[in-house]
Design a protein around this motif. Sequence first.
Motif, mmCIF file in Angstrom:
data_model
loop_
_atom_site.group_PDB
_atom_site.id
_atom_site.type_symbol
_atom_site.label_atom_id
_atom_site.label_comp_id
_atom_site.label_asym_id
_atom_site.label_seq_id
_atom_site.Cartn_x
_atom_site.Cartn_y
_atom_site.Cartn_z
ATOM 1 N N UNK A 9 0.824 -1.006 0.054
ATOM 2 C CA UNK A 9 -0.180 -0.199 -0.033
ATOM 3 C C UNK A 9 0.895 1.399 -0.054
ATOM 4 N N UNK A 10 1.928 1.347 0.842
ATOM 5 C CA UNK A 10 2.631 2.340 0.924
ATOM 6 C C UNK A 10 3.538 2.459 -0.537
ATOM 7 N N UNK A 11 3.928 1.637 -1.036
ATOM 8 C CA UNK A 11 4.590 1.591 -2.247
ATOM 9 C C UNK A 11 3.371 2.113 -3.524
ATOM 10 N N UNK A 12 2.513 1.642 -3.423
ATOM 11 C CA UNK A 12 1.272 2.199 -4.373
ATOM 12 C C UNK A 12 0.997 3.785 -4.143
ATOM 13 N N UNK A 13 0.755 4.168 -2.914
ATOM 14 C CA UNK A 13 0.753 5.459 -2.755
ATOM 15 C C UNK A 13 1.714 6.259 -3.094
ATOM 16 N N UNK A 14 2.941 5.976 -2.839
ATOM 17 C CA UNK A 14 4.234 6.628 -3.221
ATOM 18 C C UNK A 14 4.374 6.977 -4.671
ATOM 19 N N UNK A 15 3.905 5.825 -5.201
ATOM 20 C CA UNK A 15 4.024 6.073 -6.756
ATOM 21 C C UNK A 15 3.069 6.958 -7.417
ATOM 22 N N UNK A 16 1.753 6.810 -6.895
ATOM 23 C CA UNK A 16 0.720 7.875 -7.140
ATOM 24 C C UNK A 16 1.075 9.178 -6.664
ATOM 25 N N UNK A 17 1.626 9.202 -5.663
ATOM 26 C CA UNK A 17 1.866 10.643 -5.225
ATOM 27 C C UNK A 17 3.048 11.184 -5.987
ATOM 28 N N UNK A 18 4.093 10.351 -6.612
ATOM 29 C CA UNK A 18 5.155 10.954 -7.268
ATOM 30 C C UNK A 18 4.610 11.516 -8.703
ATOM 31 N N UNK A 19 3.631 10.959 -9.426
ATOM 32 C CA UNK A 19 3.070 11.525 -10.318
ATOM 33 C C UNK A 19 2.282 12.539 -10.220
ATOM 34 N N UNK A 20 1.558 12.573 -8.938
ATOM 35 C CA UNK A 20 0.585 13.704 -8.474
ATOM 36 C C UNK A 20 1.607 15.078 -8.344
ATOM 37 N N UNK A 150 -9.732 4.201 5.748
ATOM 38 C CA UNK A 150 -10.209 2.937 6.948
ATOM 39 C C UNK A 150 -10.822 1.647 6.026
ATOM 40 N N UNK A 151 -11.245 1.897 5.206
ATOM 41 C CA UNK A 151 -11.794 0.893 4.188
ATOM 42 C C UNK A 151 -10.687 0.355 3.445
ATOM 43 N N UNK A 152 -9.532 0.631 3.558
ATOM 44 C CA UNK A 152 -8.021 0.130 2.863
ATOM 45 C C UNK A 152 -8.120 0.529 1.485
ATOM 46 N N UNK A 153 -9.007 1.435 1.155
ATOM 47 C CA UNK A 153 -8.821 1.940 -0.114
ATOM 48 C C UNK A 153 -8.074 3.190 -0.273
ATOM 49 N N UNK A 154 -6.833 3.082 -0.611
ATOM 50 C CA UNK A 154 -5.766 4.200 -0.669
ATOM 51 C C UNK A 154 -5.554 4.711 -2.026
ATOM 52 N N UNK A 155 -5.985 3.992 -3.085
ATOM 53 C CA UNK A 155 -5.845 4.401 -4.343
ATOM 54 C C UNK A 155 -6.493 5.959 -4.615
ATOM 55 N N UNK A 158 -5.566 9.060 -3.372
ATOM 56 C CA UNK A 158 -4.079 9.356 -3.834
ATOM 57 C C UNK A 158 -4.183 10.089 -5.178
ATOM 58 N N UNK A 159 -5.251 9.736 -5.744
ATOM 59 C CA UNK A 159 -5.242 10.447 -7.161
ATOM 60 C C UNK A 159 -6.270 11.767 -7.185
ATOM 61 N N UNK A 160 -6.639 12.102 -6.080
ATOM 62 C CA UNK A 160 -7.580 13.390 -6.001
ATOM 63 C C UNK A 160 -7.025 14.550 -6.571
ATOM 64 N N UNK A 161 -5.684 14.714 -6.386
ATOM 65 C CA UNK A 161 -5.146 16.041 -6.945
ATOM 66 C C UNK A 161 -4.671 15.958 -8.673
ATOM 67 N N UNK A 162 -4.937 14.881 -9.204
ATOM 68 C CA UNK A 162 -4.878 14.701 -10.786
ATOM 69 C C UNK A 162 -5.966 15.494 -11.178
ATOM 70 N N UNK A 163 -7.213 15.444 -11.108
ATOM 71 C CA UNK A 163 -7.912 16.410 -12.095
ATOM 72 C C UNK A 163 -7.803 17.777 -11.645
ATOM 73 N N UNK A 164 -7.645 17.994 -10.097
ATOM 74 C CA UNK A 164 -7.328 19.352 -9.888
ATOM 75 C C UNK A 164 -6.255 20.050 -10.423
ATOM 76 N N UNK A 165 -5.213 19.557 -10.558
ATOM 77 C CA UNK A 165 -3.889 20.041 -11.026
ATOM 78 C C UNK A 165 -4.214 20.151 -12.684
ATOM 79 N N UNK A 166 -4.857 19.317 -13.409
ATOM 80 C CA UNK A 166 -4.966 19.493 -14.755
ATOM 81 C C UNK A 166 -5.868 20.553 -15.186
ATOM 82 N N UNK A 167 -6.705 20.729 -14.243
ATOM 83 C CA UNK A 167 -7.552 21.941 -14.390
ATOM 84 C C UNK A 167 -7.048 23.256 -14.275
ATOM 85 N N UNK A 168 -6.264 23.348 -13.513
ATOM 86 C CA UNK A 168 -5.467 24.712 -13.238
ATOM 87 C C UNK A 168 -4.395 24.987 -14.376
ATOM 88 N N UNK A 169 -3.814 23.672 -14.751
ATOM 89 C CA UNK A 169 -2.629 23.855 -15.787
ATOM 90 C C UNK A 169 -3.455 24.582 -16.980
#
Length: 509
Positions: A9-20, A150-155, A158-169
């Motif tokens: 889970x930590x690895x997946x979140x790290x990868x997603x945050x890198x791209x974010x 808490x539901x162990x859904x980390x994905x 972790x991607x909430x900033x993707x659409x936000x950043x794209x919209x601002x760009x």
Amino acid sequence: MSERSLIKSAGMVTILLVFSRVLGFLRESAIAYRFGTTAETDAYFVAATVPTILFMAFNDAVKTAFIPVYGEYHREKEGNAFAFTVFVIMSMILVASSFILVLAAPLVVRLLAPRFTGLQYELTVLLTRIMLPSLIFMGLTGLASAILHLKKNFFIPAITAYPSNLIIIITALLFGARFGVAGLAWGTLLGYASQFFIQVPALVHHGLLEGKKLIWHHPGLKRMAVLLPPVIIGSASTELKSVIDRIFGSMLPEGSISALNFASRIYLLPNGIIILALLTVLYPTLVELYMDGKIKEFKNTLRHGIGLIILLVFPMMVGLVVLRVPVVRLLFERGAFDATSTAKTAFALAFYSWGLLPVGILVLFNRAFYAAKDTITPMLVTLLTMFTNIVLNWALMGPLQHGGIALGTAISMYIGAVCLGYLLWKKIGAFGGRRIFDTLWKCGLASFVMGGVVSYGLRFLKVGSMLRQALEVGALIVIGAAVYFLLVYFLKVEELEDALNLVRQRLKG
């Protein structure tokens, strides 16, 4: 969570945050390209200060206070009803708060930028009023993320900033020339809203809306009412350091606020990836360990977290100081962001970067207290840190201009981390101080040797195309990382050995 699940889970979140974070830098690059370090950009960043602070305060505070309470009820029959009730109450509070702040926008701008006058002041008020309603979505974003964690859904969180950043760009590049920073402000509001709405389908999937029952007298609401205010004050105070920097920056020459903003974006990047990924997975574990009375395991988990932060962040801290100019040039120097802007931003980055390590440790100490349901102590230490920041900024901005503001912030982080660490030791007892110190001096030695090697390599860098700069800076980073990890391997840093053993076991498995 099992060890394997934790690592996965930590690895997946790290990868997603890198791209974010890459998208985040593209967002800042788009703003820098379109507007540079001008009075108009200063107005936008001051106007964005309140939503940003409130986003970090509410998003962080709601998750922090909600997880320990909801963790006790989310498996029960009325768990979703409790969460739905919190959503309704939080929505009403956020709508009322946003309405009041929009009306008070002129006063807010006077507090944030006391030296702004005339058209710049009027523009800042307008931008502030456009972006303040995003507070509604910020608080709900944090609450949604807490439920999914808490539901162990980390994905999804972790991607909430993707659409936000794209919209601002897109807004900055396509509409910035026509509508100016006002168009950028509307894009920022839409981006914040997208962070909440992207999580709604996952919430529905986990049954949040089943029954839509409201339980106004649930005992969890009273517990949250006790835990939440100190966390909000503490989180807001942490983010107020940015406000303090911008208030002092408004007293300096034009462009100082923008330089501080771009520099802070760079220096906070490592913690935004490494620390956030670690805490996203680690905090629920700390909560469960403390609830179950497993204090020894709690201390071990805390010590491992501190050691990993030192191992990974110390070399980044030194590396940013050494590579400050080429990094700023690579990330931002194009369009309206010229060589002068690079020099201003790199000057601030040199001082900000020294506070990188204590920032990560301070956040982890905060989570340890929150897991123990103590929200008062971190709030008091954060207020002390903020006061120290004000004093240091005032003392250092004279001789060092905006660099003194950055240095004052860095020093205040060390004071806060030491104070909170001492109080945590008093609360739970020793949590491996000797091993932490052993990791600290070994990683420090390796980092400074690495810094010397990278500093020598700077003489071979030349200003060329963006691709050439990226390749040259990337090569120096790779060389520096190789030197660092070889040194910590031979110095037998335990955190690295533990990580390597886990990798070997995974490969054998």
